[in-house]
Design a protein around this motif. Structure first.
Motif, short mmCIF file in Angstrom:
data_model
loop_
_atom_site.label_atom_id
_atom_site.label_comp_id
_atom_site.label_asym_id
_atom_site.label_seq_id
_atom_site.Cartn_x
_atom_site.Cartn_y
_atom_site.Cartn_z
N TRP A 113 2.44 -15.04 -1.91
CA TRP A 113 3.10 -15.97 -2.81
C TRP A 113 4.07 -15.20 -3.72
N ASP A 114 5.15 -15.86 -4.14
CA ASP A 114 6.09 -15.19 -5.04
C ASP A 114 5.54 -15.22 -6.47
N ARG A 115 6.13 -14.38 -7.32
CA ARG A 115 5.58 -14.17 -8.67
C ARG A 115 5.56 -15.46 -9.49
N ALA A 116 6.64 -16.24 -9.41
CA ALA A 116 6.71 -17.47 -10.21
C ALA A 116 5.61 -18.45 -9.80
N ARG A 117 5.39 -18.57 -8.49
CA ARG A 117 4.36 -19.48 -8.00
C ARG A 117 2.97 -19.01 -8.43
N ILE A 118 2.74 -17.70 -8.37
CA ILE A 118 1.44 -17.14 -8.77
C ILE A 118 1.20 -17.38 -10.26
N THR A 119 2.23 -17.15 -11.08
CA THR A 119 2.08 -17.34 -12.53
C THR A 119 1.75 -18.79 -12.85
N ALA A 120 2.47 -19.71 -12.22
CA ALA A 120 2.22 -21.13 -12.45
C ALA A 120 0.82 -21.53 -12.00
N ARG A 121 0.40 -21.01 -10.85
CA ARG A 121 -0.92 -21.34 -10.32
C ARG A 121 -2.02 -20.76 -11.21
N THR A 122 -1.82 -19.55 -11.72
CA THR A 122 -2.81 -18.93 -12.59
C THR A 122 -3.04 -19.77 -13.83
N ASP A 123 -1.95 -20.20 -14.46
CA ASP A 123 -2.08 -21.03 -15.67
C ASP A 123 -2.73 -22.37 -15.33
N GLU A 124 -2.36 -22.93 -14.19
CA GLU A 124 -2.94 -24.20 -13.76
C GLU A 124 -4.45 -24.07 -13.58
N MET A 125 -4.89 -22.97 -12.96
CA MET A 125 -6.31 -22.79 -12.72
C MET A 125 -7.08 -22.55 -14.01
N LEU A 126 -6.50 -21.81 -14.95
CA LEU A 126 -7.16 -21.61 -16.23
C LEU A 126 -7.34 -22.93 -16.96
N GLU A 127 -6.31 -23.75 -16.94
CA GLU A 127 -6.42 -25.08 -17.54
C GLU A 127 -7.50 -25.90 -16.85
N LEU A 128 -7.57 -25.79 -15.53
CA LEU A 128 -8.51 -26.58 -14.74
C LEU A 128 -9.95 -26.26 -15.10
N VAL A 129 -10.23 -24.98 -15.39
CA VAL A 129 -11.61 -24.59 -15.70
C VAL A 129 -11.86 -24.55 -17.20
N GLY A 130 -10.94 -25.11 -17.98
CA GLY A 130 -11.18 -25.26 -19.41
C GLY A 130 -10.90 -24.05 -20.27
N LEU A 131 -10.02 -23.15 -19.82
CA LEU A 131 -9.65 -21.97 -20.60
C LEU A 131 -8.16 -22.03 -20.91
N GLU A 132 -7.78 -21.85 -22.18
CA GLU A 132 -6.38 -21.90 -22.58
C GLU A 132 -5.64 -20.69 -22.01
N PRO A 133 -4.61 -20.90 -21.20
CA PRO A 133 -3.90 -19.77 -20.59
C PRO A 133 -3.37 -18.75 -21.60
N ASP A 134 -2.77 -19.21 -22.69
CA ASP A 134 -2.20 -18.28 -23.67
C ASP A 134 -3.26 -17.40 -24.31
N THR A 135 -4.48 -17.91 -24.38
CA THR A 135 -5.58 -17.17 -25.01
C THR A 135 -6.23 -16.19 -24.04
#
Length: 390
Positions: free
Chosen positions: A120-142
């Motif tokens: 996967w390209d970097r932009a897609r990975i970054t977006a997916r990482t934040d999406e998954m953190l949100e999904l499991v109830g963890l704030e991405p920025d934190t």
């Protein structure tokens, strides 16, 4: 209606084990002896049994971390033995006890592991990482740049689940994933898994030795004996109501009626609605809401309607601002929690009430002892009517 029936979509695939056996050199008896099992697409199937019965070995043969000695495993109609092992594993999420995170990698890099291997390209990975953190109830920025050592046990397990789901695999294998955390955190993680499954519809194979956990999570339970011999494979309700033999009855235990509370979710109960206010309202507005509702306390919500704390009438009488008043909520429930979870939470709360949250942590209502008693009374009435007409 089971959880699987309420899911909007199924993204999982069927898994079929046909006479699967595993023999280790130098051992007289097979670790897994001719297991045949069909795992339906989009359901949670729990393998439960005593330590050493072959539960984990059976599960790990699905992604070929352990190679079967004989027999066939098909995934979505394809022979798993004919698929390149690395390619096979990248299409199967894997979550284990203690999370299994790479300690030298940040949370974001842990989650990005499989997507990175898949190109996967970097932009897609970054977006997916934040999406998954949100999904499991963890704030991405934190949490994105934290390391595993900076997380609690429950947070590590959430990241482990996020990593297992990052590449959107149709199958998730979970080996005692919540066994190393405290009971309250374990219950919250179980609720989180049920919430995720409602949204995602994966095929989940879950290994545990805890029968209560199996009843709570499973669409179907496979009770295993020595050599992973299947003693009973059925819905939790059927296993509780009619154990196949004395060994299964031993798993069920003498408190089968109490375990029936695990079969009903909080979302199936009519919730009370207590007064709520935003944390930035005036004390006067909060007092007005409390007076209008006629309750002993008011619930404070954040801008995303997530419950923060509650303020009693007495606390409100002496408060200067809503933001600084009130007390902690204690244990909250989710709509995926069971009636047994609800009973335990109510018994531990001095007000005998528990706040319930929805799929994104938003306020959904309040459950009380009266709520549970009324629901159980209705069930008994339904059962009596059914017996009378039988």
């Amino acid at each position: 209606m089971t959880d699987s029936q309420t899911r909007a979509a199924v993204s999982g695939v069927e898994i079929v084990l046909d006479a699967v056996t595993k023999r280790y050199p130098g051992q007289r008896e097979p670790a897994v002896d001719a297991v045949s099992l069909t795992i339906p697409a989009g359901q949670i199937v729990v393998l439960v049994g005593p330590s050493g019965c072959g539960k984990t070995t059976t599960m790990r043969m699905i992604n070929r971390l352990i190679e079967p000695t004989s027999g066939t495993i098909t995934i979505d109609g394809r022979d798993a033995a004919a698929i390149d092992p690395d390619r096979l594993r990248r299409g199967i999420g894997y979550s284990i006890q203690q999370a299994g995170l790479f300690p030298h990698m940040t949370v974001a890099k842990n989650i990005a592991t499989v997507p990175g291997l898949m190109g996967w390209d970097r932009a897609r990975i970054t977006a997916r990482t934040d999406e998954m953190l949100e999904l499991v109830g963890l704030e991405p920025d934190t949490y994105r740049e934290r390391y595993p050592r900076q997380l609690s046990g429950g947070q590590q397990q959430r990241v482990g689940v996020a990593r297992a789901l990052a590449a959107d695999p149709p199958i998730l294998l979970m080996d005692e994933p919540f066994g190393a955390v405290d009971p309250i955190t374990r219950g919250l993680l179980q609720d989180e898994l049920l919430r995720l499954q409602t949204e995602l519809g994966k095929t989940i194979v879950f290994v545990t030795h805890d029968f209560n956990e199996a009843v709570k999570l499973g669409d179907r339970i496979a009770v295993l004996g020595t050599g992973s011999r299947i003693l009973q494979y059925d819905t939790p309700a059927a296993v509780l109501a009619d154990p196949a033999d004395e060994t299964v009855a031993g798993f069920v235990g003498s408190d089968a009626s109490l375990k029936q509370l695990t079969l009903t979710r909080i979302r199936d109960v009519e919730l009370d609605d207590y007064p709520t206010v935003a944390e930035d309202v005036t004390v006067e507005a909060a007092r007005a809401a409390l007076a209008e509702a006629g309750h002993g306390w008011v619930l404070v919500l954040d801008p995303r309607r997530r419950p923060l704390r509650r303020i009693s009438a007495e606390q409100l009488a002496h408060a200067r601002t809503v933001g600084e008043a009130g007390s902690a909520l204690g244990e909250t429930l989710s709509t995926a929690s069971t009636l047994q979870d609800g009973l335990e939470a109510l018994l531990n709360d001095q007000n005998a009430t528990a706040v319930v949250t929805g799929s994104r942590g938003e306020y959904a209502g309040v459950v009380t002892i009266d709520t549970l008693v009324a629901h159980l009374s209705a069930l008994r009435g339904d059962r009596a009517d059914s017996d009378a007409t039988a």
